[in-house]
Design an enzyme around this catalytic site. Structure first.
Site, PDB file in Angstrom:
ATOM      1  N   TYR A 124       0.837  -1.299   0.113  1.00 48.44           N
ATOM      2  CA  TYR A 124       0.005  -0.019   0.126  1.00 48.44           C
ATOM      3  C   TYR A 124       0.979   1.290   0.067  1.00 48.44           C
ATOM      4  O   TYR A 124       1.794   1.385   0.874  1.00 48.44           O
ATOM      5  CB  TYR A 124      -0.810   0.009   1.436  1.00 48.44           C
ATOM      6  N   GLN A 186     -10.794   0.637   1.596  1.00 53.59           N
ATOM      7  CA  GLN A 186     -11.265  -0.196   0.374  1.00 53.59           C
ATOM      8  C   GLN A 186     -10.006  -1.061  -0.161  1.00 53.59           C
ATOM      9  O   GLN A 186     -10.199  -2.323  -0.578  1.00 53.59           O
ATOM     10  CB  GLN A 186     -12.121   0.217  -0.674  1.00 53.59           C
ATOM     11  N   ASN A 209      -2.892   6.386   6.581  1.00 53.49           N
ATOM     12  CA  ASN A 209      -3.337   7.372   7.267  1.00 53.49           C
ATOM     13  C   ASN A 209      -4.017   6.311   8.519  1.00 53.49           C
ATOM     14  O   ASN A 209      -3.832   5.172   8.356  1.00 53.49           O
ATOM     15  CB  ASN A 209      -4.245   8.253   6.903  1.00 53.49           C
ATOM     16  N   SER A 233       5.447   9.547  12.304  1.00 53.41           N
ATOM     17  CA  SER A 233       6.744   9.420  11.894  1.00 53.41           C
ATOM     18  C   SER A 233       7.710  10.129  13.136  1.00 53.41           C
ATOM     19  O   SER A 233       7.091  10.969  13.686  1.00 53.41           O
ATOM     20  CB  SER A 233       7.324   9.950  10.543  1.00 53.41           C
ATOM     21  N   GLN A 255      12.152  16.041   9.973  1.00 55.78           N
ATOM     22  CA  GLN A 255      11.144  15.217  10.352  1.00 55.78           C
ATOM     23  C   GLN A 255       9.856  16.005  10.491  1.00 55.78           C
ATOM     24  O   GLN A 255       8.723  15.439  10.310  1.00 55.78           O
ATOM     25  CB  GLN A 255      11.652  14.573  11.912  1.00 55.78           C
ATOM     26  N   HIS A 258       6.992  16.602   7.915  1.00 58.44           N
ATOM     27  CA  HIS A 258       6.202  15.202   7.254  1.00 58.44           C
ATOM     28  C   HIS A 258       4.698  15.500   7.555  1.00 58.44           C
ATOM     29  O   HIS A 258       3.862  15.570   6.882  1.00 58.44           O
ATOM     30  CB  HIS A 258       6.520  13.982   8.063  1.00 58.44           C
ATOM     31  N   GLU A 322      11.947   5.966  15.803  1.00 55.33           N
ATOM     32  CA  GLU A 322      11.976   5.254  14.569  1.00 55.33           C
ATOM     33  C   GLU A 322      13.405   5.554  13.980  1.00 55.33           C
ATOM     34  O   GLU A 322      13.993   4.646  13.359  1.00 55.33           O
ATOM     35  CB  GLU A 322      10.626   5.807  13.581  1.00 55.33           C
ATOM     36  N   HIS A 323      13.591   6.761  14.002  1.00 53.03           N
ATOM     37  CA  HIS A 323      15.055   7.272  13.461  1.00 53.03           C
ATOM     38  C   HIS A 323      15.661   7.882  14.324  1.00 53.03           C
ATOM     39  O   HIS A 323      15.420   8.566  15.207  1.00 53.03           O
ATOM     40  CB  HIS A 323      14.605   8.445  12.254  1.00 53.03           C
ATOM     41  N   ASP A 356      16.001   7.688   3.892  1.00 53.29           N
ATOM     42  CA  ASP A 356      14.608   7.794   3.558  1.00 53.29           C
ATOM     43  C   ASP A 356      14.533   7.423   2.171  1.00 53.29           C
ATOM     44  O   ASP A 356      13.420   7.068   1.442  1.00 53.29           O
ATOM     45  CB  ASP A 356      14.119   9.411   3.787  1.00 53.29           C
ATOM     46  N   GLU A 410       2.666 -35.333  29.815  1.00 51.97           N
ATOM     47  CA  GLU A 410       1.631 -34.307  29.373  1.00 51.97           C
ATOM     48  C   GLU A 410       0.319 -35.113  29.094  1.00 51.97           C
ATOM     49  O   GLU A 410      -0.610 -34.283  28.402  1.00 51.97           O
ATOM     50  CB  GLU A 410       2.074 -33.421  28.366  1.00 51.97           C
ATOM     51  N   HIS A 415       0.470 -39.556  21.438  1.00 48.08           N
ATOM     52  CA  HIS A 415       1.695 -38.809  21.118  1.00 48.08           C
ATOM     53  C   HIS A 415       2.867 -39.939  21.371  1.00 48.08           C
ATOM     54  O   HIS A 415       3.883 -40.055  20.655  1.00 48.08           O
ATOM     55  CB  HIS A 415       2.076 -37.522  21.659  1.00 48.08           C
TER      56      HIS A 415
END
Lengths: 429, 429
Positions: A124, A186, A209, A233, A255, A258, A322-323, A356, A410, A415
Site C-alpha cells: 500500500y 477499500q 493514515n 513518523s 522530520q 512530514h 523510529e529514526h 529515507d 503431558e 503422541h
C-alpha cells in the site's frame, strides 16, 4: 521547541510519551467497508473510490501501456535518481538473503530451517500531497529480491483517476506485477479478501493514515499478515558541543515537515548548542514550503538536556525512536550502545534523508515505541521460515524414549504411541 | 473420517476451510479486564484469579524456594527427558543466531544491519488438563539463546495455587527470570501493562484458549508485539502405497487427541490405504485415554484421495498446514516442494511427536492457514533487526544529488536541504 533540562528519571515516561493512538473507534467503519468489499467486490470498490477519491472508475488496474508511458514522461534526472536508489536498496537487501540451516541435534536427528518467500504480497502506497514513490521502492524491491511470486500494489488515484508517473515507474523497475488505483480502507479490504480484479494476498505492507492503519490491524486479526502497526513518523537527534547546529536544525525540520503529528526530539549533553539550534530552526523555517506542518510539529517537540552520554543513550533506548541521528564526534561509540531504534544515522554526513531515499536501508520503520520489539521492513519480512526434520532409525532409537516420557507426562498418550509403534516396528525388522 | 475422492479444484477452498474463528465477540470482556489491570494492578489480578481459577492468592510470583524444590520432586526419568529436549532445542536455535550484515552500497555509503535481542519478553503457558512444560522449553530457550535480558512466564495456578513442578523445572533450566501463577486475559494484561509485581514486557509469546488469543490480539494493537495469532492445532499427513497405515493412524490420532477442534487431514494418492488407515484408527482409538477428544476431532476430519503427487503438493500448499507429515518413500522429493507449512516431518521415522517435544525444532507454529505468511517461533522472533548507516564525505557527494532530486519530487524540501547544507559545508572545507 520546549527545552527540558536534566529531567528526573521518574519523569521520563511522561516526557517521552507519544500521543495516544486509539484506533478502535474506527473499527466500525472499517468493518462496514470490509463487509461490502467481501460481498460485492469490485462494485463496492467503485462506489468507495467515487465517494472518497472523487473518481468514477470501472477498471482499477493500471494498464500496461500507461506504466510503459510513465518511464517516458518522467524527467531524466528523477529517473536516474530513482535508479540509483533502487540499485542501493537492492544491494543492501540482497545481502540479507537468509541461508538454509541444517543441524544434527542428536545422532540421526536432522533439523533444518528454510526461508521460503511469501507467495502473494500486497503493497500500500499512500496518496496525499506528494507522490511517495520512494515507498514503492522500499516495499517492492525486497519482495522481488525474496522471490515473492505475486507482488501487487494499491495507491489512491489522483483526481483524474491516474497514478503519478514516478509511482508507476518505481513500481515497474521494482518488479510489481499489478498496480491498482485504489486507496484507503477499500484497498486493504481488496487485498485481504480479493475481488474480481484484485487478487487476495497473504501479507500487506505499507504506511497509511489512521483509517488504513486500523484496516490493516483488523485484517491482521483473521485473514492476512501485516508488516507492522504504523504511527506518526519520529526522529531523535543526539548532539554535543561537536555538533553543527545548522545541520541539527535541518534534520529536525526534515522530520517535522512530514506532518503536524511528527515527533521530534533533540537530546544533548551541551547547554550551549540549544540556543544555536533554536536560532537555526527559526532561520531555516522561514524558507520552508511546508512551514505550517513543521511549526505544528515543533510545537510539541522537545529539546532535552542531559548530564552525560550514559544518560543520553539510556534515554534513547527508553524512547525507542523510529529514526536516530547521532550527530556527534563519538557517534560510532554511541551507535554500538543503541538497543531500541528503527534505523540509526551515524555521524554528521549521514542525515535521515539518506535512509529515507537512497542509502539502501529501508525507510519503513517501527514508530510509537514499537522499535523495542519490531524490526523495520527488511528481507525477513517477505519470507516465512519453515522447519523440517528427518529422523533415521538410529535417531528414533536415540530420541524416542525422551519423547515417550514427556508425552505421557503431558497426558498425550497418542503422541507417545506414535513413537512406540515405530520403535516396535524397527525392533521387528 | 470423511473420505473425499478426486475433488475438483474449485471445491478445494470449501474442503480445506477451517472453522471460522470470530474472536471480536470477546473484545468487550478483554477490554474490561485490561482496563481493571491497568487501573488496579495486582488487586485486579487477585480478583480475577479468584474468580476464574478459584485460587485466593496475594503473591503471584512463584518463590525461588518452590522452583528449587521442583527439581527434587520431579522424577529422574522425566527430568532427564526434559534435559534431552532442552539440549536439542538449544542446539537448533543456536544455529539460527543471525550474523551482522555490512554492505557498502556505493563508495562511502555504508549500510549495516544488526540483530538486537528484545529486552523484555513474556511467555504464556496455558493450564488445562495437562502441564504443558514442553511449551516452556520452546518459548524460553530461544529467548535465552537470543540474549533477552528479562524473561518472565505466566501460567494459570492449579487449584492449590501452585504450578506443576515440570513447568517450574523447565522454566528454571531454560533461564526464565520470574514465574507468575497467573492465567487468562489477566495474565496477558499484566504482561502488556505491568502491575506492582509483574513487569511490562515488549513482546508476548505463547498459545492459549480463545480468551488468551483475543487478549493477545488486542494488546498487539497498541502496547506490545505478539508471536502470532493462535488457533486450533492441525496436521496434514501425506501417504501413498508405501506408507504404513498403523503409523499413519498413530499420527492422525496424535493430532486429534489435542482437542475436539483439532484439524486432521490425510491426503493420499493410494485408494487401497484408505480402508487400512480407517481400520487402524478404529483399533488404536479403543485404547486411547483421550478417545472422547479424538472422536470429536475425527468427526470433522478428512481423507482426500488425489490422482498424483503434483496435486497432493498443490493441495498441501493451498491448505498451509501447521504440521505436515510426509510418510512416503519419496518424502525427500516431496519436502523440497513444500511452500506453505509450519513444520515438516520427513519420512516414516519422523512423527509429529518428535517436533512437539524433543527433536530441536519449535512446536509453536502458525495455524489456520497462517503458515502462508507467518513463520513458527524461531530465534528471529526474539530479536529486532536495527539498520545503521554511515556516510563519508565522499559518499555524501556520490549519493547526495539523487537524494535531493527525489526529496524535491516528493515535495519534502527540508529533506533536500539536509543534504544541501552538508554538501555546501563539505565544499567550503
Amino acid at each position: 521547541m520546549n527545552t527540558i533540562r536534566y529531567p528526573a528519571k521518574k519523569d521520563w515516561p511522561d516526557i517521552l510519551a507519544r500521543p495516544a493512538m486509539e484506533l478502535s473507534s474506527l473499527d466500525k467503519v472499517v468493518q462496514e467497508v470490509f463487509k461490502r468489499v467481501r460481498e460485492e467486490g469490485d462494485q463496492a470498490i467503485a462506489e468507495y473510490t467515487e465517494k472518497f477519491d472523487g473518481v468514477k472508475a470501472s477498471n482499477f488496474q493500471v494498464p500496461e501501456s500507461e506504466i510503459e508511458k510513465a518511464a517516458d514522461t518522467l524527467n531524466e534526472k528523477l529517473r536516474k535518481a530513482i535508479n540509483t536508489a533502487a540499485f542501493n536498496i537492492e544491494k543492501f537487501h540482497k545481502a540479507q538473503i537468509p541461508k538454509d540451516i541444517q543441524v544434527e541435534t542428536m545422532p540421526g536427528v536432522l533439523c533444518m530451517q528454510k526461508a521460503v518467500p511469501i507467495e502473494k504480497v500486497g503493497l500500500y502506497v499512500p496518496g496525499g500531497t506528494a507522490p511517495l514513490f520512494s515507498t514503492v521502492l522500499m516495499l517492492a524491491i525486497p519482495a522481488r529480491v525474496a522471490g515473492c511470486s505475486e507482488i501487487i500494489l494499491c495507491s489512491p488515484p489522483l483526481k483524474d483517476g491516474t497514478l503519478n508517473p514516478a509511482i508507476l515507474y518505481s513500481a515497474k523497475i521494482s518488479g510489481v506485477d499489478k498496480i491498482f488505483a485504489i486507496g484507503g480502507i477499500q484497498a486493504i479490504g481488496a487485498m485481504a479478501y480479493g475481488t474480481q480484479t484484485v487478487p487476495a494476498v497473504y501479507k500487506i505492507f505499507g504506511p497509511g493514515n489512521q483509517y488504513v492503519t486500523a484496516a490493516k490491524q483488523i485484517a491482521a486479526r483473521s485473514e492476512v499478515a501485516i508488516d507492522m502497526p504504523a504511527g506518526p513518523s519520529e526522529v531523535a537527534v543526539l548532539a554535543d558541543e561537536t555538533s553543527d547546529p545548522v545541520l541539527i536544525a535541518s534534520d529536525l525540520l526534515s522530520q517535522s515537515e512530514h506532518g503536524p503529528d511528527s515527533q521530534v526530539i533533540l537530546i544533548t549533553v551541551s547547554e550551549s548548542i540549544i540556543s544555536k539550534v533554536q536560532e537555526a530552526l527559526q532561520y531555516q523555517l522561514e524558507k520552508l514550503p511546508r512551514k505550517h506542518f513543521a511549526l505544528q510539529s515543533l510545537g510539541h517537540s522537545k529539546i532535552i538536556l542531559v548530564s552525560d552520554y550514559d544518560t543520553m543513550i539510556e534515554m534513547v533506548n527508553a524512547y525507542a525512536p523510529e529514526h536516530l541521528i547521532i550527530s556527534t564526534n563519538n557517534a560510532d561509540e554511541l551507535a554500538v550502545r543503541v538497543r531500541n531504534a528503527g534505523s540509526v544515522f551515524i555521524g554528521e554526513n549521514t542525515p535521515e534523508s539518506a535512509g529515507d531515499y537512497a542509502s539502501g536501508t529501508n525507510h519503513t520503520l517501527p514508530t510509537n515505541g514499537h522499535a523495542r520489539a519490531y524490526s523495520g521492513v527488511n528481507l525477513d519480512a517477505y519470507y516465512k521460515k519453515i522447519t523440517f526434520q528427518k529422523i533415521s532409525a538410529e535417531g528414533l532409537k536415540n530420541i524416542g524414549p525422551a519423547i515417550e516420557t514427556m508425552a505421557l507426562a503431558e497426558d498425550l498418550t497418542a503422541h507417545q504411541r506414535a513413537i512406540a509403534f515405530r520403535i516396535n516396528k524397527l525392533k521387528n525388522q
